[in-house]
Design an enzyme around this catalytic site. Sequence first.
Site, mmCIF file in Angstrom:
data_model
loop_
_atom_site.group_PDB
_atom_site.id
_atom_site.type_symbol
_atom_site.label_atom_id
_atom_site.label_comp_id
_atom_site.label_asym_id
_atom_site.label_seq_id
_atom_site.Cartn_x
_atom_site.Cartn_y
_atom_site.Cartn_z
ATOM 1 N N GLU A 14 4.898 9.621 1.950
ATOM 2 C CA GLU A 14 6.339 10.554 1.440
ATOM 3 C C GLU A 14 6.393 11.125 2.100
ATOM 4 O OE1 GLU A 14 5.291 12.780 -2.637
ATOM 5 O OE2 GLU A 14 3.626 11.127 -3.357
ATOM 6 N N PHE A 49 1.159 -0.905 -0.179
ATOM 7 C CA PHE A 49 -0.082 0.000 -0.070
ATOM 8 C C PHE A 49 0.907 1.426 0.593
ATOM 9 C CE2 PHE A 49 -2.381 3.561 2.433
ATOM 10 C CZ PHE A 49 -3.892 3.265 2.903
ATOM 11 N N ALA A 50 0.746 2.138 -1.474
ATOM 12 C CA ALA A 50 2.010 3.032 -1.487
ATOM 13 C C ALA A 50 1.361 4.861 -1.465
ATOM 14 C CB ALA A 50 3.020 2.526 -2.442
ATOM 15 N N LEU A 51 1.271 5.238 0.187
ATOM 16 C CA LEU A 51 1.032 6.487 0.187
ATOM 17 C C LEU A 51 1.569 7.185 0.986
ATOM 18 C CD1 LEU A 51 -2.029 8.085 0.542
ATOM 19 C CD2 LEU A 51 -2.287 6.298 2.947
ATOM 20 N N GLU A 82 -0.012 4.453 10.148
ATOM 21 C CA GLU A 82 -1.922 4.787 9.570
ATOM 22 C C GLU A 82 -1.869 5.647 10.898
ATOM 23 O OE1 GLU A 82 -4.546 1.113 9.165
ATOM 24 O OE2 GLU A 82 -2.453 0.313 8.475
ATOM 25 N N TRP A 135 8.946 4.512 2.889
ATOM 26 C CA TRP A 135 8.023 3.842 4.376
ATOM 27 C C TRP A 135 7.148 3.304 3.417
ATOM 28 C CZ3 TRP A 135 11.546 5.241 8.187
ATOM 29 C CH2 TRP A 135 10.886 5.323 8.393
ATOM 30 N N ILE A 136 7.337 1.900 2.265
ATOM 31 C CA ILE A 136 6.529 1.470 1.809
ATOM 32 C C ILE A 136 6.768 -0.097 2.560
ATOM 33 C CG2 ILE A 136 5.241 0.696 -0.175
ATOM 34 C CD1 ILE A 136 5.078 3.758 0.428
ATOM 35 N N GLN A 184 3.700 -6.383 46.812
ATOM 36 C CA GLN A 184 2.565 -5.752 46.055
ATOM 37 C C GLN A 184 3.209 -5.080 45.344
ATOM 38 O OE1 GLN A 184 1.097 -4.594 49.686
ATOM 39 N NE2 GLN A 184 0.090 -6.265 49.986
HETATM 40 C C1 LIG Z 1 7.316 0.200 10.419
HETATM 41 C C2 LIG Z 1 6.481 1.783 9.356
HETATM 42 C C3 LIG Z 1 5.216 0.870 8.045
HETATM 43 C C4 LIG Z 1 4.927 1.789 7.874
HETATM 44 N N1 LIG Z 1 4.024 1.348 6.324
HETATM 45 C C5 LIG Z 1 3.959 2.147 5.603
HETATM 46 C C6 LIG Z 1 2.819 2.027 4.300
HETATM 47 O O1 LIG Z 1 3.078 -0.016 3.943
HETATM 48 N N2 LIG Z 1 2.453 2.597 3.105
HETATM 49 C C7 LIG Z 1 2.595 3.978 3.315
HETATM 50 O O2 LIG Z 1 1.928 4.864 3.025
HETATM 51 N N3 LIG Z 1 3.336 4.350 4.309
HETATM 52 C C8 LIG Z 1 3.508 3.771 5.887
HETATM 53 N N4 LIG Z 1 4.702 4.422 6.674
HETATM 54 C C9 LIG Z 1 4.679 5.714 6.521
HETATM 55 C C10 LIG Z 1 3.471 5.916 7.928
HETATM 56 O O3 LIG Z 1 2.061 6.469 7.182
HETATM 57 C C11 LIG Z 1 4.104 7.763 8.791
HETATM 58 O O4 LIG Z 1 5.139 6.789 8.855
HETATM 59 C C12 LIG Z 1 3.066 8.016 8.900
HETATM 60 O O5 LIG Z 1 1.853 8.384 8.594
HETATM 61 C C13 LIG Z 1 4.358 9.080 9.925
HETATM 62 O O6 LIG Z 1 4.576 10.192 8.612
HETATM 63 P P1 LIG Z 1 5.742 10.799 9.012
HETATM 64 O O7 LIG Z 1 6.850 9.599 9.494
HETATM 65 O O8 LIG Z 1 6.302 11.483 7.614
HETATM 66 O O9 LIG Z 1 5.989 12.052 9.988
HETATM 67 P P2 LIG Z 1 5.320 13.554 10.297
HETATM 68 O O10 LIG Z 1 4.544 13.562 9.708
HETATM 69 O O11 LIG Z 1 6.627 14.116 9.794
HETATM 70 O O12 LIG Z 1 5.003 13.319 12.019
HETATM 71 C C14 LIG Z 1 5.691 13.006 12.604
HETATM 72 C C15 LIG Z 1 5.448 13.072 14.545
HETATM 73 O O13 LIG Z 1 4.222 14.670 14.088
HETATM 74 C C16 LIG Z 1 3.744 14.053 14.873
HETATM 75 N N5 LIG Z 1 1.552 15.339 14.847
HETATM 76 C C17 LIG Z 1 1.667 14.433 13.287
HETATM 77 N N6 LIG Z 1 0.615 15.521 12.706
HETATM 78 C C18 LIG Z 1 0.585 16.196 13.815
HETATM 79 C C19 LIG Z 1 -0.183 17.437 14.660
HETATM 80 N N7 LIG Z 1 -1.624 17.676 13.966
HETATM 81 N N8 LIG Z 1 0.030 18.337 15.292
HETATM 82 C C20 LIG Z 1 1.027 17.469 16.593
HETATM 83 N N9 LIG Z 1 1.725 16.405 16.269
HETATM 84 C C21 LIG Z 1 1.679 15.791 15.450
HETATM 85 C C22 LIG Z 1 2.476 12.860 15.021
HETATM 86 O O14 LIG Z 1 3.920 12.731 16.715
HETATM 87 C C23 LIG Z 1 4.058 12.859 14.158
HETATM 88 O O15 LIG Z 1 4.893 10.933 14.531
HETATM 89 C C24 LIG Z 1 4.993 2.839 7.974
HETATM 90 C C25 LIG Z 1 5.990 3.809 9.256
HETATM 91 C C26 LIG Z 1 6.528 3.140 9.010
HETATM 92 C C27 LIG Z 1 7.148 3.835 10.310
#
Ligand SMILES: Cc1cc2nc3c(=O)[nH]c(=O)nc-3n(C[C@H](O)[C@H](O)[C@H](O)COP(=O)(O)OP(=O)(O)OC[C@H]3O[C@@H](n4cnc5c(N)ncnc54)[C@H](O)[C@@H]3O)c2cc1C
Length: 392
Positions: free
Chosen positions: A139, A135-137, A374, A168-169, A289
């Site tokens: 970036e 599932f590639a969403l 997610e 992160w796919i 305890q």
């Molecule tokens: C092991 C793993 C597997 C993954 N698999 C997939 C996959 O199969 N397909 C896919 O498409 N993606 C996948 N992902 C990507 C994942 O969905 C993203 O890492 C996630 O959406 C967070 O995006 P980011 O890493 O860019 O962090 P950022 O968007 O930069 O966010 C960083 C942090 O900011 C904080 N934050 C976010 N929003 C807010 C807010 N509104 N207010 C305050 N704080 C906030 C949160 O603590 C967050 O962790 C995977 C990630 C990991 C780690």
Amino acid sequence: MSSMAKVIRREWLDWPFFEPRHRAIGSALDRFVQSGALDKIDHNDVDDACRKLVRAMGEAGVLDCAVAAPEGDATTIDSRSICLSRESLAYADGLADFAFAMQGLGSGAIALGGSVELRKAVLPKVRSGEWLAAFALSEKEAGSDVAAMSCTARADGDDYVIDGEKTWISNGGIADVYTLFARTGEAPGARGISAFVVFPDDPGFSIAERIDVVAPHPLATLRFTGCRIPASRRLGAPGGGFKLAMQTLDIFRASVAAAALGFARRALDEALWHAKSRHMFGATLGDLQLTQAALGDMATETDAAALLTYRAAWRRDVQKLPTTREAAMAKLTATETAQRVIDRAVQMFGGRGVRKGEIVESLYREIRALRIYEGATEVQKLIVARDLLKPR
Ligand SMILES: Cc1cc2nc3c(=O)[nH]c(=O)nc-3n(C[C@H](O)[C@H](O)[C@H](O)COP(=O)(O)OP(=O)(O)OC[C@H]3O[C@@H](n4cnc5c(N)ncnc54)[C@H](O)[C@@H]3O)c2cc1C
């Protein structure tokens, strides 16, 4: 965790959220775990392990509840079955849970929005475990803010030409089929995104890098350079990709909570076993305890998270009501709870808790990413609050 796959105790199947068919799925999962299929697989090579795990789960029929049949109605996928499968698999083997989840997540949008031909070509192979799905969403610059994505798909005659990167796919580099979300520009933001099926041998598709994480899983950055695919591989309407992504995530979001519950229950059972067997100060650790208080908190918080998780799944399956708020509450509570429960278990194990090869050590690494992907915990809180503040 694989070398000691264990069957979960499932007293909670008596809760009113479940029907007899769920008890049957529970028994089938137990037979699968007890068959030793998970223990036979070498987990040191995660790529090979995932292929074998998916094949074994496909052959045992374990994937049937997560991947729709080609003629089936994907909107009727039963969230409770997916949740109880993930809870049981996560308890036994974190990589098996991951592999199970990706088959569902990677094929959900195809089941929801694919043409009959696409559904027939892809779904049976994913359901049987012959193919791995992804599932590639996300970036680099569009994770939590997924509508900011910049990967594009430009219509060109009977084709689309894709340019950009996804990162992160999960299953990246080993998947046989990718559900890809890219900007097609019908409107700004989320309404200008479409979904596509991409195969690894499509010209212009490549793996830019593999990514190592604390709990090893197949993970990669995908690159698209003038990647040309037929327009018939678009899923749903032009500009309908974001909606499809959200519909897919709606089916699976509560299941992330269920995976966290599986990890938490395993940590609790390991902690109980250790508390009863570890002698110190002329008694056992469990006689103290402070240990009893920790165990009481661990069990109570885990059951509270389980009630929220299965409420969300039941509300979707039975009441057929939107579960945005309920699934968000479940995901944030179960993942945060599991992290605390596992951390307490590690503490009870003392030095052994941080030793490589110990179950609680691997659980400590496994749980971490669930609080991020997610929808990170912070994002889930916002979803709950926005739903509460909505005019009614
Ligand atoms: C092991 C793993 C597997 C993954 N698999 C997939 C996959 O199969 N397909 C896919 O498409 N993606 C996948 N992902 C990507 C994942 O969905 C993203 O890492 C996630 O959406 C967070 O995006 P980011 O890493 O860019 O962090 P950022 O968007 O930069 O966010 C960083 C942090 O900011 C904080 N934050 C976010 N929003 C807010 C807010 N509104 N207010 C305050 N704080 C906030 C949160 O603590 C967050 O962790 C995977 C990630 C990991 C780690």
